[in-house]
Design a protein around this motif. Structure first.
Motif, PDB file in Angstrom:
ATOM      1  N   SER A  48      56.949  38.221 -11.006  1.00  0.00           N
ATOM      2  CA  SER A  48      56.813  37.078  -9.559  1.00  0.00           C
ATOM      3  C   SER A  48      55.641  37.645  -8.851  1.00  0.00           C
ATOM      4  CB  SER A  48      58.458  37.507  -9.170  1.00  0.00           C
ATOM      5  OG  SER A  48      59.018  37.281  -9.903  1.00  0.00           O
ATOM      6  N   ILE A  49      55.268  39.058  -8.056  1.00  0.00           N
ATOM      7  CA  ILE A  49      54.421  39.432  -7.279  1.00  0.00           C
ATOM      8  C   ILE A  49      53.550  38.901  -7.318  1.00  0.00           C
ATOM      9  CG2 ILE A  49      53.664  41.630  -6.451  1.00  0.00           C
ATOM     10  CD1 ILE A  49      55.756  43.611  -6.779  1.00  0.00           C
ATOM     11  N   PHE A  50      52.489  38.876  -9.034  1.00  0.00           N
ATOM     12  CA  PHE A  50      51.889  38.495  -9.569  1.00  0.00           C
ATOM     13  C   PHE A  50      51.249  36.867  -8.825  1.00  0.00           C
ATOM     14  CE2 PHE A  50      48.746  35.987 -12.532  1.00  0.00           C
ATOM     15  CZ  PHE A  50      47.608  36.893 -12.316  1.00  0.00           C
ATOM     16  N   PHE A  51      52.618  36.339  -9.341  1.00  0.00           N
ATOM     17  CA  PHE A  51      51.887  34.610  -9.135  1.00  0.00           C
ATOM     18  C   PHE A  51      52.321  34.103  -7.965  1.00  0.00           C
ATOM     19  CE2 PHE A  51      53.334  33.705 -13.680  1.00  0.00           C
ATOM     20  CZ  PHE A  51      52.405  33.495 -14.140  1.00  0.00           C
TER      21      PHE A  51
ATOM     22  N   GLY B  27      58.884  33.357  -2.987  1.00  0.00           N
ATOM     23  CA  GLY B  27      58.140  34.434  -2.297  1.00  0.00           C
ATOM     24  C   GLY B  27      57.267  33.621  -1.600  1.00  0.00           C
ATOM     25  N   LEU B  28      56.663  32.771  -2.008  1.00  0.00           N
ATOM     26  CA  LEU B  28      55.645  32.042  -1.391  1.00  0.00           C
ATOM     27  C   LEU B  28      55.470  32.166  -0.529  1.00  0.00           C
ATOM     28  CD1 LEU B  28      54.950  29.440  -4.714  1.00  0.00           C
ATOM     29  CD2 LEU B  28      53.009  31.700  -3.245  1.00  0.00           C
ATOM     30  N   PRO B  29      56.844  30.892   0.531  1.00  0.00           N
ATOM     31  CA  PRO B  29      56.485  31.018   2.009  1.00  0.00           C
ATOM     32  C   PRO B  29      55.711  32.079   2.421  1.00  0.00           C
ATOM     33  CG  PRO B  29      58.294  29.641   0.669  1.00  0.00           C
ATOM     34  CD  PRO B  29      57.719  30.424  -0.066  1.00  0.00           C
ATOM     35  N   LEU B  30      56.758  33.137   2.469  1.00  0.00           N
ATOM     36  CA  LEU B  30      56.510  33.838   3.470  1.00  0.00           C
ATOM     37  C   LEU B  30      54.762  35.337   3.103  1.00  0.00           C
ATOM     38  CD1 LEU B  30      56.919  35.969   6.106  1.00  0.00           C
ATOM     39  CD2 LEU B  30      57.860  37.284   3.995  1.00  0.00           C
TER      40      LEU B  30
END
Length: 279
Positions: free
Chosen positions: A84-87, A153-156
């Motif tokens: 998830s962090i990678f993406f 996590g994408l927006p932040l």
């Protein structure tokens, strides 16, 4: 007093504030770890005291390793968090580069849309998310959790990284274009190395909610083969009886990955947080 003389003072103040915050934040972590090595009576009688020869006990860790597949839970959490962090970093950095570098119709609206994504919690769409995962056949899979956490996590990530990427010199990027570099090469070879501190900051703040989350693993992946470490720890909590030794031991083991990541990225994290304060 000039700004040049105030900058070191402001920098020292920020670092001191961060150090104080770290001590306060680590207190419950240390308390949890200490109590995980004590017997049940000592946990309730002297919760603030360190374990002694009379109160020392490893029964909690023995219970965790024997009951349930805690190693499997740990592995599931690690896979979901790392992927998830990678993406989030990959897609977030690419989108942030596009928003900060190129001017196109709808640029402002896109930034506003992402800002709204920060303010509205993704849990409000739990029912729709569950229905979508059922329709796609992704319930009780790690893929479902990875997709949700990436979207969460994408927006932040885009909001933070776009601000940092606006500070990258245009002359550097234009020089790369003159030398014949593609936009992808400029992004990966010139821009990303200059925003490493911001990437580390996003990685840490993205990992903690994912690793500690109980809601989506309980809704989307409650099966034994897909349980995360946080969800797996709930087997020791009953309606009438709670095995506090096992709960504290499981939480202590779950804390270590977060601490290791913080130690690895601590320097980059502090640089990313203080970048705007020490100019």
């Amino acid at each position: 007093m000039s700004k040049a003389r105030m900058s070191p003072l402001r920098s020292s103040f920020v670092h001191l504030a961060l150090a104080g915050y770290t001590v306060i934040a680590l207190f419950p972590v240390v308390l949890t770890i200490l109590n995980s090595f004590k017997d049940k009576n000592a946990i309730f009688r002297t919760p603030l005291a360190p374990p002694t020869a009379e109160t020392f006990s490893l029964v909690g860790y023995a219970t965790v390793l024997k009951q349930g597949d805690f190693v499997g839970y740990f592995q599931n959490s690690l896979i979901v968090t790392v992927v998830s962090i990678f993406f989030v970093l990959l897609f977030g950095a690419m989108a942030a580069f596009a928003l900060s570098e190129y001017r196109f119709k709808g640029n402002t609206l896109m930034g506003l849309y992402l800002a709204i994504g920060i303010m509205i919690p993704i849990r409000l769409g739990t029912v729709a998310i569950l229905q979508g995962m059922v329709a796609a056949g992704l319930v009780n899979t790690l893929t479902a959790l990875i997709l949700v956490y990436t979207a969460q996590g994408l927006p932040l990530a885009i909001f933070i990284l776009s601000e940092f990427m606006r500070t990258v010199s245009d002359d550097l990027k234009n020089a790369g274009r003159i030398d014949g570099l593609s936009e992808y090469a400029i992004f990966f070879r010139l821009v990303l190395p200059l925003v490493r501190s911001a990437m580390a900051t996003v990685a840490v703040f993205t990992m903690i909610p994912i690793w500690n989350d109980l809601w989506f693993p309980l809704i989307l992946a409650p099966g034994e083969a897909t349980k995360t470490v946080t969800l797996g720890s709930q087997v020791f909590i009953g309606q009438f009886v709670t095995n506090w030794n096992a709960v504290l031991a499981a939480l202590s083991l779950a804390i270590f990955p977060v601490l290791i990541l913080y130690v690895i990225f601590s320097r980059q994290l502090i640089r990313g947080i203080t970048a705007g304060a020490v100019k």
